[in-house]
Design an enzyme around this catalytic site. Sequence first.
Site, PDB file in Angstrom:
ATOM      1  N   SER A  53      -3.061   4.362   2.283  1.00  0.00           N
ATOM      2  CA  SER A  53      -1.787   3.663   2.419  1.00  0.00           C
ATOM      3  C   SER A  53      -0.635   4.596   2.106  1.00  0.00           C
ATOM      4  CB  SER A  53      -1.739   2.462   1.469  1.00  0.00           C
ATOM      5  OG  SER A  53      -0.483   1.832   1.527  1.00  0.00           O
ATOM      6  N   TYR A 101      -2.785  -1.994  -6.510  1.00  0.00           N
ATOM      7  CA  TYR A 101      -3.079  -1.645  -5.122  1.00  0.00           C
ATOM      8  C   TYR A 101      -2.937  -0.142  -4.917  1.00  0.00           C
ATOM      9  CZ  TYR A 101      -2.616  -1.529  -0.017  1.00  0.00           C
ATOM     10  OH  TYR A 101      -2.775  -1.245   1.307  1.00  0.00           O
TER      11      TYR A 101
END
Length: 95
Positions: free
Chosen positions: A11, A24
């Site tokens: 990400s 996350y």
Amino acid sequence: MAGCSIINTASVVTFEGNNNLIYYIATKGANIGVIRALMRNHVTKGVSVNAIYPGKIWLPLIPSNFSANQVPLTINPIERQGQSFKVAQNCHNIL
């Protein structure tokens, strides 16, 4: 094993940071480390190991971690949110 592929999703938020996504970001950062280790371990075996950074993708964690006024109407330059199923389709098409 030669000719096999391992593809993992990373990400861009790992590099940008975000106060609301600490856990996350930690897991995606760990994924990057694992991919790099797998790449070094399997390169001599003819295994392709890659990570993709698909950009900003609409996920359930977005509305669950941000208030309505924090969620942008558009999160990428083509004025629509990326969708996770499209990332999966594109990875499948690559193989």
